[in-house]
Design a protein around this motif. Structure first.
Motif, PDB file in Angstrom:
ATOM      1  N   ARG A 185      -5.075  23.483 -18.025  1.00  0.00           N
ATOM      2  CA  ARG A 185      -3.640  23.611 -18.292  1.00  0.00           C
ATOM      3  C   ARG A 185      -2.826  22.832 -17.261  1.00  0.00           C
ATOM      4  NH1 ARG A 185      -1.176  29.540 -19.028  1.00  0.00           N
ATOM      5  NH2 ARG A 185      -1.932  29.755 -16.889  1.00  0.00           N
ATOM      6  N   LEU A 186      -3.269  22.867 -15.993  1.00  0.00           N
ATOM      7  CA  LEU A 186      -2.555  22.111 -14.960  1.00  0.00           C
ATOM      8  C   LEU A 186      -2.628  20.616 -15.234  1.00  0.00           C
ATOM      9  CD1 LEU A 186      -1.113  21.921 -12.235  1.00  0.00           C
ATOM     10  CD2 LEU A 186      -3.349  22.000 -11.127  1.00  0.00           C
ATOM     11  N   LEU A 187      -3.784  20.127 -15.628  1.00  0.00           N
ATOM     12  CA  LEU A 187      -3.924  18.700 -15.946  1.00  0.00           C
ATOM     13  C   LEU A 187      -3.050  18.322 -17.134  1.00  0.00           C
ATOM     14  CD1 LEU A 187      -7.793  18.357 -15.492  1.00  0.00           C
ATOM     15  CD2 LEU A 187      -6.038  17.286 -14.065  1.00  0.00           C
ATOM     16  N   HIS A 188      -2.980  19.202 -18.113  1.00  0.00           N
ATOM     17  CA  HIS A 188      -2.151  18.932 -19.289  1.00  0.00           C
ATOM     18  C   HIS A 188      -0.684  18.806 -18.893  1.00  0.00           C
ATOM     19  CE1 HIS A 188      -0.614  19.196 -23.397  1.00  0.00           C
ATOM     20  NE2 HIS A 188       0.225  20.138 -22.951  1.00  0.00           N
ATOM     21  N   HIS A 189      -0.219  19.771 -18.085  1.00  0.00           N
ATOM     22  CA  HIS A 189       1.180  19.717 -17.681  1.00  0.00           C
ATOM     23  C   HIS A 189       1.454  18.509 -16.797  1.00  0.00           C
ATOM     24  CE1 HIS A 189       1.309  23.806 -19.233  1.00  0.00           C
ATOM     25  NE2 HIS A 189       2.617  23.849 -19.022  1.00  0.00           N
ATOM     26  N   VAL A 225     -10.549  16.222  -7.881  1.00  0.00           N
ATOM     27  CA  VAL A 225     -10.636  16.514  -9.317  1.00  0.00           C
ATOM     28  C   VAL A 225     -10.230  15.290 -10.116  1.00  0.00           C
ATOM     29  CG1 VAL A 225      -9.709  17.945 -11.182  1.00  0.00           C
ATOM     30  CG2 VAL A 225     -10.265  18.980  -8.973  1.00  0.00           C
ATOM     31  N   LEU A 226      -9.131  14.664  -9.700  1.00  0.00           N
ATOM     32  CA  LEU A 226      -8.670  13.466 -10.405  1.00  0.00           C
ATOM     33  C   LEU A 226      -9.699  12.343 -10.312  1.00  0.00           C
ATOM     34  CD1 LEU A 226      -4.926  13.455  -9.269  1.00  0.00           C
ATOM     35  CD2 LEU A 226      -5.888  14.297 -11.422  1.00  0.00           C
ATOM     36  N   PHE A 227     -10.318  12.215  -9.139  1.00  0.00           N
ATOM     37  CA  PHE A 227     -11.335  11.177  -8.968  1.00  0.00           C
ATOM     38  C   PHE A 227     -12.544  11.458  -9.863  1.00  0.00           C
ATOM     39  CE2 PHE A 227     -15.203   9.678  -6.795  1.00  0.00           C
ATOM     40  CZ  PHE A 227     -14.939   8.310  -6.766  1.00  0.00           C
ATOM     41  N   GLY A 228     -12.937  12.729  -9.925  1.00  0.00           N
ATOM     42  CA  GLY A 228     -14.077  13.075 -10.758  1.00  0.00           C
ATOM     43  C   GLY A 228     -13.827  12.815 -12.225  1.00  0.00           C
ATOM     44  N   LEU A 229     -12.561  12.917 -12.651  1.00  0.00           N
ATOM     45  CA  LEU A 229     -12.207  12.675 -14.048  1.00  0.00           C
ATOM     46  C   LEU A 229     -11.836  11.222 -14.315  1.00  0.00           C
ATOM     47  CD1 LEU A 229     -10.041  15.875 -14.695  1.00  0.00           C
ATOM     48  CD2 LEU A 229     -12.382  15.446 -15.455  1.00  0.00           C
ATOM     49  N   GLY A 230     -11.925  10.380 -13.292  1.00  0.00           N
ATOM     50  CA  GLY A 230     -11.577   8.975 -13.470  1.00  0.00           C
ATOM     51  C   GLY A 230     -10.091   8.716 -13.471  1.00  0.00           C
ATOM     52  N   LEU A 231      -9.303   9.632 -12.924  1.00  0.00           N
ATOM     53  CA  LEU A 231      -7.852   9.487 -12.903  1.00  0.00           C
ATOM     54  C   LEU A 231      -7.329   9.107 -11.526  1.00  0.00           C
ATOM     55  CD1 LEU A 231      -6.919  12.611 -15.051  1.00  0.00           C
ATOM     56  CD2 LEU A 231      -7.182  10.247 -15.800  1.00  0.00           C
ATOM     57  N   ALA A 232      -8.218   8.840 -10.571  1.00  0.00           N
ATOM     58  CA  ALA A 232      -7.821   8.410  -9.235  1.00  0.00           C
ATOM     59  C   ALA A 232      -8.857   7.409  -8.743  1.00  0.00           C
ATOM     60  CB  ALA A 232      -7.709   9.585  -8.282  1.00  0.00           C
ATOM     61  N   THR A 233      -8.436   6.506  -7.861  1.00  0.00           N
ATOM     62  CA  THR A 233      -9.317   5.427  -7.405  1.00  0.00           C
ATOM     63  C   THR A 233     -10.254   5.845  -6.302  1.00  0.00           C
ATOM     64  OG1 THR A 233      -7.590   4.684  -5.882  1.00  0.00           O
ATOM     65  CG2 THR A 233      -7.651   3.673  -8.068  1.00  0.00           C
ATOM     66  N   CYS A 234      -9.980   6.978  -5.636  1.00  0.00           N
ATOM     67  CA  CYS A 234     -10.863   7.407  -4.553  1.00  0.00           C
ATOM     68  C   CYS A 234     -10.702   8.906  -4.332  1.00  0.00           C
ATOM     69  CB  CYS A 234     -10.564   6.652  -3.255  1.00  0.00           C
ATOM     70  SG  CYS A 234      -8.872   6.875  -2.664  1.00  0.00           S
ATOM     71  N   PRO A 235     -11.734   9.552  -3.807  1.00  0.00           N
ATOM     72  CA  PRO A 235     -11.630  10.994  -3.521  1.00  0.00           C
ATOM     73  C   PRO A 235     -10.886  11.237  -2.225  1.00  0.00           C
ATOM     74  CG  PRO A 235     -13.780  10.199  -2.887  1.00  0.00           C
ATOM     75  CD  PRO A 235     -13.069   9.028  -3.510  1.00  0.00           C
ATOM     76  N   VAL A 249      -4.289   7.185 -11.176  1.00  0.00           N
ATOM     77  CA  VAL A 249      -4.265   6.292 -12.326  1.00  0.00           C
ATOM     78  C   VAL A 249      -3.524   7.001 -13.443  1.00  0.00           C
ATOM     79  CG1 VAL A 249      -5.678   5.069 -14.005  1.00  0.00           C
ATOM     80  CG2 VAL A 249      -6.449   5.279 -11.647  1.00  0.00           C
ATOM     81  N   PRO A 250      -2.555   6.367 -14.084  1.00  0.00           N
ATOM     82  CA  PRO A 250      -1.830   7.040 -15.170  1.00  0.00           C
ATOM     83  C   PRO A 250      -2.798   7.555 -16.220  1.00  0.00           C
ATOM     84  CG  PRO A 250      -0.799   4.935 -14.608  1.00  0.00           C
ATOM     85  CD  PRO A 250      -2.090   4.992 -13.862  1.00  0.00           C
ATOM     86  N   ALA A 251      -2.437   8.678 -16.791  1.00  0.00           N
ATOM     87  CA  ALA A 251      -3.325   9.273 -17.796  1.00  0.00           C
ATOM     88  C   ALA A 251      -3.534   8.342 -18.961  1.00  0.00           C
ATOM     89  CB  ALA A 251      -2.740  10.608 -18.273  1.00  0.00           C
ATOM     90  N   THR A 252      -2.508   7.527 -19.290  1.00  0.00           N
ATOM     91  CA  THR A 252      -2.621   6.635 -20.441  1.00  0.00           C
ATOM     92  C   THR A 252      -3.597   5.514 -20.185  1.00  0.00           C
ATOM     93  OG1 THR A 252      -0.724   5.418 -19.587  1.00  0.00           O
ATOM     94  CG2 THR A 252      -0.317   7.132 -21.249  1.00  0.00           C
ATOM     95  N   ALA A 253      -3.957   5.271 -18.882  1.00  0.00           N
ATOM     96  CA  ALA A 253      -4.881   4.180 -18.577  1.00  0.00           C
ATOM     97  C   ALA A 253      -6.326   4.559 -18.887  1.00  0.00           C
ATOM     98  CB  ALA A 253      -4.768   3.801 -17.107  1.00  0.00           C
ATOM     99  N   THR A 254      -6.580   5.843 -19.072  1.00  0.00           N
ATOM    100  CA  THR A 254      -7.918   6.262 -19.377  1.00  0.00           C
ATOM    101  C   THR A 254      -8.186   6.098 -20.856  1.00  0.00           C
ATOM    102  OG1 THR A 254      -7.801   7.911 -17.629  1.00  0.00           O
ATOM    103  CG2 THR A 254      -9.533   8.200 -19.284  1.00  0.00           C
ATOM    104  N   PRO A 255      -9.192   5.320 -21.249  1.00  0.00           N
ATOM    105  CA  PRO A 255      -9.422   5.089 -22.669  1.00  0.00           C
ATOM    106  C   PRO A 255      -9.807   6.377 -23.374  1.00  0.00           C
ATOM    107  CG  PRO A 255     -11.278   4.297 -21.357  1.00  0.00           C
ATOM    108  CD  PRO A 255     -10.192   4.659 -20.409  1.00  0.00           C
TER     109      PRO A 255
END
Length: 260
Positions: A185-189, A225-235, A249-255
């Motif tokens: 839910r946090l990621l969604h918001h 968490v963002l790094f693990g999901l591919g939404l950040a460039t580094c942990p 990384v913007p959410a829209t950049a993730t295919p």
């Protein structure tokens, strides 16, 4: 015919069923003198001296006929050995078992699951922590206001060994169902620019689990968490990274996944 009654193999522990034998004697109105004459052993000495192996077969069959029963009915075979009932486990042992099942958990949740009062949990935790230290166990207990869990005793594993376990994906990192739902839910918001609506009482627990960013006025996903999901460039690896060195990384950049 042998002098002793033939007994099946493995029946060395066979004995007379004294209760049944005496009951039948009373029903047949046999006196102690009668029984002594039939067995050749005074009734007062029966339990010490009289066994199926010391009584001749002929005397056994004669005794059975006098008691109006069969020779086999006078014998009692031992039942299967029963395991002694385990002693009631102490609170510290129960707590140890619960932590092996639950891993990291909030103390209030654990007390509720065990149906204990908070005071009982604290007392058990104190006992368990001392026991683990004294017994040389590889476990150590960590008990804070927001989490209670077991960790490995320091210096048992080298840094290289720990890193190897991490690299091969075998370190414990399981999310509880409730934690996974709150994180989703946090990621969604966050992805939609909405204000996070996490329950206030859940925030310390999620932060302790490194699911929330360590700084910020409003709850935000942890950089790891963002790094693990591919939404950040580094942990988040050091203070410099925490200060802003890890770009999101913007959410829209993730295919999107196939078939979405």
């Amino acid at each position: 015919m042998t002098d002793q009654m033939p007994l099946p193999d493995g029946t060395s522990a066979v004995a007379f069923d004294w209760k049944f034998l005496r009951t039948r004697a009373a029903q047949c109105r046999l006196t102690d003198e009668d029984l002594t004459a039939l067995t050749g052993t005074p009734t007062a000495d029966w339990e010490a001296r009289l066994t199926p192996h010391t009584l001749p077969a002929a005397a056994l069959f004669t005794l059975a006929r006098a008691l109006n029963t069969s020779a086999e009915s006078l014998l009692r075979r031992p039942g299967p050995a029963r395991r002694a009932a385990p002693a009631a486990a102490g609170d510290a042992t129960v707590l140890h078992a619960a932590l092996l099942e639950a891993d990291r958990i909030h103390p209030d949740d654990l007390a509720s699951a065990l149906e204990w009062t908070p005071h009982r949990l604290r007392r058990a935790a104190t006992t368990l922590a001392a026991h683990l230290e004294q017994s040389g166990s590889p476990h150590r207990l960590v008990h804070t206001g927001t989490a209670i869990h077991l960790i490995c005793a320091p210096d048992l594993l080298t840094g290289k060994q720990r890193q190897n376990l991490h690299d091969c994906g075998h370190t414990a990192a399981t999310l509880a169902p409730g934690e996974a739902a709150l994180l989703a839910r946090l990621l969604h918001h966050t992805a939609h620019g909405l204000t996070p609506d996490l329950p206030a009482e859940q925030i310390p627990r999620l932060a302790n689990r490194r699911l929330l960013a360590p700084d910020g006025e409003q709850p935000a996903p942890h950089p790891d968490v963002l790094f693990g999901l591919g939404l950040a460039t580094c942990p988040l690896t050091d203070t410099k990274t925490a200060a802003g060195g890890c770009a999101s990384v913007p959410a829209t950049a993730t295919p999107p996944p196939p078939g979405a």
